[in-house]
Design a protein around this motif. Structure first.
Motif, short mmCIF file in Angstrom:
data_model
loop_
_atom_site.label_atom_id
_atom_site.label_comp_id
_atom_site.label_asym_id
_atom_site.label_seq_id
_atom_site.Cartn_x
_atom_site.Cartn_y
_atom_site.Cartn_z
N THR A 251 -1.43 7.61 -0.58
CA THR A 251 -1.36 6.99 -1.91
C THR A 251 -0.01 6.31 -2.12
OG1 THR A 251 -2.80 8.76 -2.72
CG2 THR A 251 -1.71 7.39 -4.37
N GLY A 252 1.07 6.97 -1.72
CA GLY A 252 2.39 6.36 -1.85
C GLY A 252 2.53 5.10 -1.03
N ALA A 253 2.00 5.13 0.21
CA ALA A 253 2.06 3.95 1.06
C ALA A 253 1.21 2.81 0.48
CB ALA A 253 1.58 4.31 2.47
N MET A 254 0.08 3.15 -0.15
CA MET A 254 -0.75 2.12 -0.76
C MET A 254 -0.03 1.44 -1.92
SD MET A 254 -3.60 0.46 -0.57
CE MET A 254 -5.16 1.19 -0.07
N ILE B 26 -10.83 5.95 -9.18
CA ILE B 26 -9.63 5.12 -9.25
C ILE B 26 -9.39 4.40 -7.92
CG2 ILE B 26 -7.11 5.17 -9.47
CD1 ILE B 26 -7.43 7.46 -11.45
N ASN B 27 -9.54 5.12 -6.81
CA ASN B 27 -9.31 4.51 -5.50
C ASN B 27 -10.23 3.32 -5.26
OD1 ASN B 27 -8.27 4.41 -2.72
ND2 ASN B 27 -10.28 5.18 -2.15
N ASN B 28 -11.51 3.47 -5.59
CA ASN B 28 -12.45 2.37 -5.37
C ASN B 28 -12.32 1.28 -6.41
OD1 ASN B 28 -14.57 2.98 -3.05
ND2 ASN B 28 -14.00 4.93 -3.97
N PHE B 29 -11.93 1.64 -7.63
CA PHE B 29 -11.66 0.65 -8.67
C PHE B 29 -10.52 -0.26 -8.21
CE2 PHE B 29 -10.34 0.23 -13.44
CZ PHE B 29 -10.59 -1.14 -13.38
N ALA B 30 -9.44 0.35 -7.72
CA ALA B 30 -8.28 -0.42 -7.29
C ALA B 30 -8.60 -1.31 -6.10
CB ALA B 30 -7.12 0.52 -6.97
N PHE C 221 -2.99 -7.57 -7.67
CA PHE C 221 -2.18 -6.57 -6.97
C PHE C 221 -1.34 -5.75 -7.95
CE2 PHE C 221 -2.35 -10.08 -3.66
CZ PHE C 221 -3.43 -9.52 -3.01
N GLY C 222 -0.90 -6.40 -9.03
CA GLY C 222 -0.13 -5.67 -10.05
C GLY C 222 -0.96 -4.58 -10.71
N LEU C 223 -2.21 -4.92 -11.06
CA LEU C 223 -3.09 -3.92 -11.66
C LEU C 223 -3.41 -2.82 -10.66
CD1 LEU C 223 -4.80 -2.85 -13.94
CD2 LEU C 223 -6.62 -4.46 -13.30
N ALA C 224 -3.58 -3.19 -9.39
CA ALA C 224 -3.84 -2.19 -8.36
C ALA C 224 -2.67 -1.21 -8.25
CB ALA C 224 -4.08 -2.86 -7.01
N VAL C 225 -1.45 -1.71 -8.37
CA VAL C 225 -0.27 -0.84 -8.34
C VAL C 225 -0.34 0.19 -9.46
CG1 VAL C 225 2.23 -0.74 -8.72
CG2 VAL C 225 1.26 -2.47 -7.19
N VAL C 226 -0.68 -0.27 -10.66
CA VAL C 226 -0.78 0.64 -11.82
C VAL C 226 -1.83 1.72 -11.56
CG1 VAL C 226 -1.38 0.80 -14.27
CG2 VAL C 226 0.03 -1.11 -13.45
N LEU C 227 -2.98 1.30 -11.02
CA LEU C 227 -4.05 2.26 -10.75
C LEU C 227 -3.65 3.28 -9.69
CD1 LEU C 227 -7.07 -0.21 -10.82
CD2 LEU C 227 -6.66 1.65 -12.44
N TYR C 228 -3.01 2.80 -8.63
CA TYR C 228 -2.61 3.73 -7.58
C TYR C 228 -1.48 4.66 -8.04
CZ TYR C 228 -5.62 1.77 -3.99
OH TYR C 228 -6.73 1.38 -3.26
N ILE C 229 -0.64 4.21 -8.95
CA ILE C 229 0.35 5.11 -9.53
C ILE C 229 -0.36 6.22 -10.32
CG2 ILE C 229 2.17 5.31 -11.29
CD1 ILE C 229 3.17 2.56 -10.37
N LEU D 35 -1.66 8.62 -7.87
CA LEU D 35 -0.58 9.46 -7.35
C LEU D 35 -0.28 10.61 -8.30
CD1 LEU D 35 1.55 9.79 -5.08
CD2 LEU D 35 3.10 8.42 -6.49
N VAL D 36 -0.28 10.34 -9.60
CA VAL D 36 -0.04 11.39 -10.59
C VAL D 36 -1.13 12.46 -10.50
CG1 VAL D 36 0.06 11.90 -13.07
CG2 VAL D 36 1.24 9.88 -12.15
N ILE D 37 -2.38 12.02 -10.41
CA ILE D 37 -3.50 12.97 -10.30
C ILE D 37 -3.39 13.80 -9.03
CG2 ILE D 37 -6.00 13.12 -9.96
CD1 ILE D 37 -6.25 10.75 -11.90
N VAL D 38 -3.05 13.15 -7.92
CA VAL D 38 -2.92 13.85 -6.65
C VAL D 38 -1.83 14.92 -6.74
CG1 VAL D 38 -2.13 13.59 -4.26
CG2 VAL D 38 -3.86 12.03 -5.19
#
Length: 399
Positions: free
Chosen positions: A81-84, A19-23, A164-172, A175-178
Motif C-alpha cells: 500500500t505504501g509503495a502504491m 477501496i483498492n479496486n475503486f482506486a 492519480f491525485g484521487l488515487a493517492v487519497v484513496l490509497y492513503i 493505508l490507515v485501514i491496514v
C-alpha cells in the motif's frame, strides 16, 4: 500496536477490497485511450502495453501470495500500500512517454500484490464460511471497479493527473485501514512452527491447479468482451459506442443484484450449491459464445451479456473458495496468489489469441472456438473432480 488474535474482521477486509479496486478503477481503464491519443502511440504499442500491465498484475499476485505464507502478512500489505501511494504520486508528475507506461506497469504489479494479500487475508476470516467471504470479496471488487470507472469519465477531461491525485487519497485511506485493522495474529497461517506440511496431497494439488487453469480459460473468454467484441460491435456491425458501454452497466447491475440476493438467501454457504455455481457458471460462458454469432443488434448482445454475467457471478467467487477448502493454512497464500493471478493471465493472452483467430478465420470462428474451449474445460474439470474430490483432504470445509 498489538496483534488481534480473533482472525480477520470481514467488514474491514471488504472495505479494503472496495477501496483498492475503486482506486485502480480510476487508472487502468483509460490506458488504451491515453496511450493512443494523448501519447500518440499505435494500437500495436497499446496492445503490448496492456500485455505488460496484465503480466505485472499476475507476477505481483504470485510473488505476494508465496510471501504471505512465509512472512508476516501485515508487513507485506503495508509495504504494498505504501509503495502504491508512492507510485501514484510519481504518476501525477511523470505521465509522459515512456515514463507513464513504466510507472503504470509497477502500479499494476503492486495492485496484483495487494489483491493476492486481500485474498490471503480472506482465508483468515473465522466469523463466516469461506464461500460467503469470497463471494462478498468478488462483489466489493466489482463494485469498487464500477465506482472507479464511473468517476473516470467525469474527472479525466480535467486532466489525467487528477485521477492519480484521487488515487493517492484513496490509497492513503487504505493505508490507515491496514494499519488499524490488519495487524492480526496470522502465525497459524505459516509453517514457521514446522508442524504443518509444506506440500499438498496429490489429489488436492491436481484439483487446485485444474480449477485455476479453468479460471484462466474463463478469463480468456471474458477478455473477448473487454477487447475484440467492442471492435466487432462498433466497426463491423456499426453499432454506436454507447450501446457497448450500456452492456457493462447491465453487467454491473446484475452482479450487484445477483450476489446480494445469493447472500441474502445464504446460497453461497452450501457445498452442493458451490458445485452448481462452478459448473453452471462455466457452462454459461460457453452458452454466451453460442448466442454471439446470431447477435446483430443490441438486444442480441444484451442477452449474451446477461448469460455471461450469470456465469461470472456464480463461477468466479467459488473458485477461490474451493481452493481455500483444498489448501492447508500454511499454503493458502501461495494458492490464493495463483487464483488472483489467473484473471491477469487470461486478460494478457485472451485478446492476443482472439486477435489471431479473428485475423485468420473471422469472428464466427472466434465465437465457435470460444464455446468449444469453455465446454471442453467444463467436461475435463468435471471428470477430474468426479474422480478425485472424494480422495482429497479438506481444510476449513464449510456446511
Amino acid at each position: 500496536m498489538q496483534q488481534q488474535k480473533q482472525g480477520m474482521v470481514l467488514k474491514w477486509l471488504l472495505i479494503a477490497s472496495l477501496i483498492n479496486n475503486f482506486a485502480f478503477g480510476l487508472i487502468w481503464p483509460i490506458v488504451t485511450v491515453y496511450v493512443n491519443t494523448s501519447l500518440q502511440q499505435s494500437l500495436v504499442v497499446v496492445g503490448w502495453v496492456m500485455l505488460l500491465i496484465a503480466s505485472g498484475q499476475a507476477f505481483g499476485s504470485i510473488i505476494s501470495g508465496r510471501l504471505f505464507d512465509r512472512f508476516e502478512p501485515y508487513r507485506l500489505i503495508l509495504f504494498g500500500t505504501g509503495a502504491m501511494i508512492a507510485i501514484q504520486v510519481i504518476l501525477i508528475f511523470f505521465h509522459g512517454w515512456p515514463s507513464y507506461v513504466i510507472n503504470l506497469i509497477i502500479a499494476s504489479l503492486l495492485n496484483g500484490w495487494i489483491m493476492a494479500l486481500i485474498n490471503g487475508y480472506g482465508t483468515l476470516v473465522r466469523s463466516r464460511d469461506g464461500r460467503f467471504v469470497f463471494n462478498m470479496l468478488y462483489f466489493t471488487n466489482n463494485f469498487g471497479m464500477v465506482l472507479g470507472t464511473a468517476l473516470l469519465g467525469i474527472i479525466y477531461p480535467f486532466g489525467i493527473a487528477w485521477l492519480f491525485g484521487l488515487a493517492v487519497v484513496l490509497y492513503i485511506g487504505l493505508l490507515v485501514i491496514v494499519r488499524r485493522n490488519f495487524k492480526i495474529d496470522a502465525s497459524f497461517s505459516t509453517y514457521k512452527d514446522g508442524e504443518q506440511t509444506s506440500t499438498l496431497p496429490r489429489w488436492n494439488r491436481r484439483l487446485v491447479y485444474s480449477v485455476i487453469i479453468g479460471l484462466v480459460v474463463l478469463w480468456i473468454a471474458y477478455a473477448q468482451w473487454q477487447g475484440n467484441l467492442s471492435v466487432y460491435m462498433t466497426q463491423d456491425l456499426k453499432l454506436p459506442l454507447w450501446q457497448y458501454s450500456l452492456l457493462w452497466s447491465i453487467n454491473g447491475l446484475l452482479i450487484a443484484v445477483i450476489q446480494l440476493g445469493m447472500n441474502a438467501f445464504k446460497l453461497t454457504e452450501s457445498s452442493k450449491a458451490m458445485w452448481v455455481q462452478i459448473f453452471g457458471g462455466m457452462a454459461m460462458f460457453g452458452v454466451a459464445f453460442l448466442v454471439l454469432p446470431h447477435a446483430t443488434s443490441f438486444a442480441g448482445f444484451a442477452l449474451a451479456m446477461v448469460v455471461t454475467t450469470l456465469g461470472e457471478v456464480t463461477a468466479f467467487p467459488m473458485i477461490p473458495a474451493l481452493v481455500n477448502e483444498l489448501t492447508p493454512d500454511n499454503l493458502k497464500g501461495r494458492y490464493q496468489g495463483l487464483v488472483a493471478a489467473a484473471p491477469s493471465v487470461g486478460r494478457a493472452i485472451g485478446p492476443l489469441l482472439g486477435g489471431i483467430v479473428i485475423e485468420q478465420h473471422g469472428y464466427t470462428a472466434l465465437f465457435d472456438s470460444g464455446a468449444a474451449l469453455v465446454f471442453l474445460t467444463v467436461v475435463a474439470l468435471a471428470l477430474l473432480i468426479y474422480k478425485g474430490y472424494r480422495q482429497t483432504e479438506k481444510f476449513n470445509e464449510g456446511a
